[in-house]
Design an enzyme around this catalytic site. Structure first.
Site, PDB file in Angstrom:
ATOM      1  N   ASP A  96     -10.131  -7.231   3.823  1.00 12.67           N
ATOM      2  CA  ASP A  96     -11.214  -6.420   4.384  1.00 12.67           C
ATOM      3  C   ASP A  96     -11.144  -5.061   3.684  1.00 12.67           C
ATOM      4  OD1 ASP A  96     -11.478  -8.525   6.123  1.00 12.67           O
ATOM      5  OD2 ASP A  96     -11.413  -7.310   7.948  1.00 12.67           O
ATOM      6  N   HIS A 152      -5.032 -11.750   0.859  1.00 10.61           N
ATOM      7  CA  HIS A 152      -5.055 -13.192   0.639  1.00 10.61           C
ATOM      8  C   HIS A 152      -5.424 -13.532  -0.808  1.00 10.61           C
ATOM      9  CE1 HIS A 152      -5.176 -14.165   5.113  1.00 10.61           C
ATOM     10  NE2 HIS A 152      -5.382 -12.854   5.083  1.00 10.61           N
ATOM     11  N   SER A 259      -4.395   0.641   2.677  1.00 11.67           N
ATOM     12  CA  SER A 259      -4.319   1.295   1.388  1.00 11.67           C
ATOM     13  C   SER A 259      -5.388   0.773   0.458  1.00 11.67           C
ATOM     14  CB  SER A 259      -2.920   1.117   0.784  1.00 11.67           C
ATOM     15  OG  SER A 259      -2.776   1.945  -0.342  1.00 11.67           O
TER      16      SER A 259
END
Length: 292
Positions: A96, A152, A259
């Protein structure tokens, strides 16, 4: 009160001062310790203070109660909360994020913000790897503090090598990116070299590289495939060869807080033209598209 505080903190000079002109590494180490205190009262107060200063939304979290602030930072999501685009002509977003700088590698340089170029050789120590991305596209994905912090695999692939580079912990928000030259090259980071099987397209294995960059309060990167937690006091080997197969959308690791991940796509992949600076993208959504 919350709006007043947010308006004050949004002032660029003050924001930069409060999040950068402080003992960054010392504060980051303290937060790493504090966030892992397993006490229900400490966890409750910490998470609610965090909610006050951010847009933290736990409605998609697999669990609703956390034994520590760290457990909330690294929370899992409910099953199917992030559907994975299965069209093999796309590489999906590993996390995200908000879309940051993007474009093509040109003369060995990319941008962290408008007018702020930096050399790819400074970001990743493997000069041959850096050179191989000339003319290829990249995108900077910025995770804010309230986002889902796990990352991921953008495609089915094999992880071939991970290089850890210790460094500073500058904030990576847009305000700092406009003021600190070569910021990503100064911060703690890992370079994850992966091979994508493109035999279905008549192409030999090609390299995709992910560069997770840590930041203030966030200087720890967990990689599942080598069962290590990279952090500012890590004393192990900084180059680790591996041969680990991962599936599309498989979890690779997490940040302690939030981050940036810089994604370098193989040749013949282009960032989706519908994506613009500042757009929000979710893990599993199409990010790059293959073109012949």
């Amino acid at each position: 009160m919350k709006k007043i505080i947010q308006n004050i903190l949004s002032q660029e000079d003050l924001n930069f001062l409060l999040t950068n002109r402080i003992p960054r590494i010392g504060l980051t180490r303290f937060m790493g310790w504090f966030s892992q205190i397993e006490n229900p009262v400490v966890a409750y107060i910490s998470i609610n203070v965090w909610k006050f200063f951010s847009a933290l939304d736990l409605s998609e979290a697999k669990n609703k109660h956390f034994k520590s602030m760290h457990a909330c930072f690294t929370r899992e999501l409910k099953s199917n909360a992030r559907p994975i685009n299965q069209d093999l002509s796309y590489l999906v977003s590993p996390c995200d994020a908000l879309i940051g700088a993007f474009g093509q590698v040109s003369n060995g340089e990319i941008f962290q913000a408008k007018g702020f170029p930096y050399a790819l050789n400074d970001l990743m120590p493997n000069k041959d790897l850096a050179k191989s991305y000339e003319g290829c596209e990249y995108v900077t994905l910025r995770l804010t503090s309230s986002m889902y912090h796990r990352f991921h695999a953008p495609s089915a692939m094999r992880i071939r090598k991970i290089t850890y580079i210790s460094g500073d912990t500058w904030n990576v928000n847009p305000i700092a990116l406009k003021r600190v030259e070569r910021l990503f090259c100064k911060n703690e980071r890992a370079v994850i070299e992966c091979e994508i099987d493109q035999s279905d397209k008549g192409i030999q294995n090609t390299t995709l590289t992910l560069v997770p960059v840590a930041a203030i309060l966030v200087a720890s990167i967990r990689m599942h495939c080598i069962n290590l937690l990279f952090h500012l006091q890590y004393k192990g080997s900084n180059e680790i060869d591996c041969d680990v197969a991962v599936t599309r959308g498989e979890e690779l690791g997490w940040f302690q807080h939030g981050s940036t991940i810089i994604v370098f796509a193989p040749k013949n992949y282009r960032l989706l033209p519908s994506l613009n600076l500042g757009d929000h993208i979710r893990m599993g959504e199409a990010l790059f598209q293959y073109f012949k």
